[in-house]
Design a protein around this motif. Structure first.
Motif, PDB file in Angstrom:
ATOM      1  N   ARG A 152       0.834  -1.210   0.000  1.00 45.39           N
ATOM      2  CA  ARG A 152       0.000   0.000   0.000  1.00 45.39           C
ATOM      3  C   ARG A 152       0.870   1.262   0.000  1.00 45.39           C
ATOM      4  NH1 ARG A 152      -5.468  -0.332   1.084  1.00 45.39           N
ATOM      5  NH2 ARG A 152      -6.261  -2.419   1.570  1.00 45.39           N
ATOM      6  N   LEU A 186       2.379   1.632  -3.437  1.00 39.24           N
ATOM      7  CA  LEU A 186       1.398   2.033  -4.442  1.00 39.24           C
ATOM      8  C   LEU A 186       1.168   3.538  -4.410  1.00 39.24           C
ATOM      9  CD1 LEU A 186      -0.587   1.248  -6.642  1.00 39.24           C
ATOM     10  CD2 LEU A 186      -2.292   0.782  -4.871  1.00 39.24           C
ATOM     11  N   GLU A 205       1.975   5.896  -7.618  1.00 37.65           N
ATOM     12  CA  GLU A 205       0.942   6.733  -8.230  1.00 37.65           C
ATOM     13  C   GLU A 205       1.380   8.195  -8.253  1.00 37.65           C
ATOM     14  OE1 GLU A 205      -3.142   4.210  -7.316  1.00 37.65           O
ATOM     15  OE2 GLU A 205      -2.417   5.653  -5.826  1.00 37.65           O
ATOM     16  N   LEU A 253       0.979   1.540 -14.065  1.00 36.61           N
ATOM     17  CA  LEU A 253       0.700   0.483 -13.098  1.00 36.61           C
ATOM     18  C   LEU A 253      -0.331  -0.482 -13.662  1.00 36.61           C
ATOM     19  CD1 LEU A 253       0.454   2.654  -9.867  1.00 36.61           C
ATOM     20  CD2 LEU A 253       2.197   0.927 -10.331  1.00 36.61           C
ATOM     21  N   PRO A 302      -2.875  -4.016 -12.579  1.00 37.02           N
ATOM     22  CA  PRO A 302      -3.756  -4.346 -11.457  1.00 37.02           C
ATOM     23  C   PRO A 302      -2.957  -4.701 -10.202  1.00 37.02           C
ATOM     24  CG  PRO A 302      -4.403  -5.510 -13.463  1.00 37.02           C
ATOM     25  CD  PRO A 302      -3.067  -4.912 -13.731  1.00 37.02           C
ATOM     26  N   TRP A 308      -9.591  -6.264  -5.088  1.00 34.37           N
ATOM     27  CA  TRP A 308      -8.748  -5.404  -5.909  1.00 34.37           C
ATOM     28  C   TRP A 308      -8.365  -4.166  -5.114  1.00 34.37           C
ATOM     29  CZ3 TRP A 308      -6.479  -7.560  -9.654  1.00 34.37           C
ATOM     30  CH2 TRP A 308      -7.129  -8.452 -10.526  1.00 34.37           C
ATOM     31  N   LEU A 309      -7.077  -3.910  -5.000  1.00 31.92           N
ATOM     32  CA  LEU A 309      -6.600  -2.651  -4.463  1.00 31.92           C
ATOM     33  C   LEU A 309      -6.529  -1.627  -5.593  1.00 31.92           C
ATOM     34  CD1 LEU A 309      -5.512  -1.164  -1.979  1.00 31.92           C
ATOM     35  CD2 LEU A 309      -3.235  -2.049  -2.535  1.00 31.92           C
ATOM     36  N   ARG A 310      -6.162  -2.103  -6.769  1.00 30.97           N
ATOM     37  CA  ARG A 310      -6.191  -1.313  -7.994  1.00 30.97           C
ATOM     38  C   ARG A 310      -6.782  -2.219  -9.072  1.00 30.97           C
ATOM     39  NH1 ARG A 310      -3.461   3.185 -10.225  1.00 30.97           N
ATOM     40  NH2 ARG A 310      -3.304   3.046 -12.487  1.00 30.97           N
TER      41      ARG A 310
END
Length: 219
Positions: A110, A113, A117, A123, A125, A186-188
C-alpha cells in the motif's frame, strides 16, 4: 410475522443464483475483457480442502485437476456454460502468461502504491489477499529476472519480504475466497490500458524494495 421454511429456501436459492450469475460475469470479464484464462480452483472450509485430500498442502488455493480452464477470449455465453460445470469452484488466474506477479506484505504494498501513483508510473492491477499480501501484476518474465534485477539495484542481500510468481503458479482472483480465509479484493482494479500489457517489473521494483526494506523499521 416470520419466514416460512419454503421462504428461507427460496431466499437461499435466489442468493445462490445471484452469486452464480456474478461469478459468470466475473469469469467472462477476465477472459473476454482482460484477456486472461480462468482456472477452476478448490475451496476450503474449516481447514479442509474441497479436493478431498486430508493432507492437501494448499487447501482452497490450487486448481481442480479434473476441470479444464476457461480460455482467454471466451465470450459471456461460453464462460457461463463452462463455469456452470464446476459449481462451487473458486476462480484462479494462471501466472506467467499475460502477467507475472510481485508479491509483498500488504502494508508495504500500500505504501509503495501511493509512491508509484505520485510518481506517475504506469501500473497494472494490484490485488490484496486475506492473508495480508499485495500482488502487483507485471509483465511476464519477472520471476526469472527478479534475482538479477535485485542484484543490479543493490537489494539482492537485503532479505526483503518480496517474491515473484511466474509460470506454473496460480493466484486467486477477486472476489473468490482464498484458502477459507476470505475474499481476495482489488486494491487497484484492472483497466483496459494495462490489463493486457502490465508494466515491466523494473519500473516498480525499486519502490517496492524500498517499501519492504522500511517495513521492519516501522514495525
Amino acid at each position: 410475522m416470520g419466514f416460512t421454511i419454503g421462504g428461507i429456501r427460496e431466499m437461499r436459492t435466489g442468493s445462490r443464483r445471484r452469486g452464480r450469475a456474478a461469478e459468470y460475469t466475473a469469469v467472462a470479464e477476465y477472459t473476454g475483457l482482460w484477456g486472461w484464462a480462468v482456472v477452476p480452483g478448490a475451496r476450503a472450509a474449516a481447514g479442509r480442502c474441497s479436493c478431498g485430500d486430508a493432507d492437501c498442502p494448499s487447501p482452497g488455493a490450487h486448481p481442480l485437476g479434473f476441470a479444464p480452464e476457461v480460455p482467454a477470449g471466451a465470450t459471456l455465453d461460453a464462460a457461463a456454460q463452462a463455469w456452470a460445470r464446476v459449481p462451487g469452484a473458486s476462480m484462479l488466474l494462471p501466472v506467467g502468461r499475460a502477467f507475472d506477479v510481485l508479491d509483498v506484505a500488504e502494508a508495504a504494498g500500500r505504501r509503495a502504491l501511493v509512491r508509484l501513483e505520485r510518481m506517475g508510473l504506469p501500473l497494472g492491477p494490484v490485488a490484496v489477499t486475506p492473508a495480508g499480501r499485495a500482488q502487483f501484476f507485471v509483465a511476464p518474465g519477472a520471476a526469472v529476472e527478479l534475482p538479477q534485477l535485485l542484484y543490479r539495484m543493490g537489494w539482492d542481500d537485503a532479505g526483503l519480504d518480496l517474491r515473484a510468481l511466474g509460470a506454473g503458479c496460480h493466484i486467486t482472483a477477486p472476489p473468490s475466497d482464498e484458502g477459507g480465509l476470505g475474499p481476495v479484493r482489488w486494491l487497484r482494479p484492472p483497466v483496459l490500458d494495462t490489463a493486457s500489457a502490465p508494466p515491466q517489473a523494473r519500473l516498480l521494483l525499486g519502490t517496492l524494495a524500498y517499501s519492504c526494506h522500511r517495513a521492519p523499521l516501522r514495525g
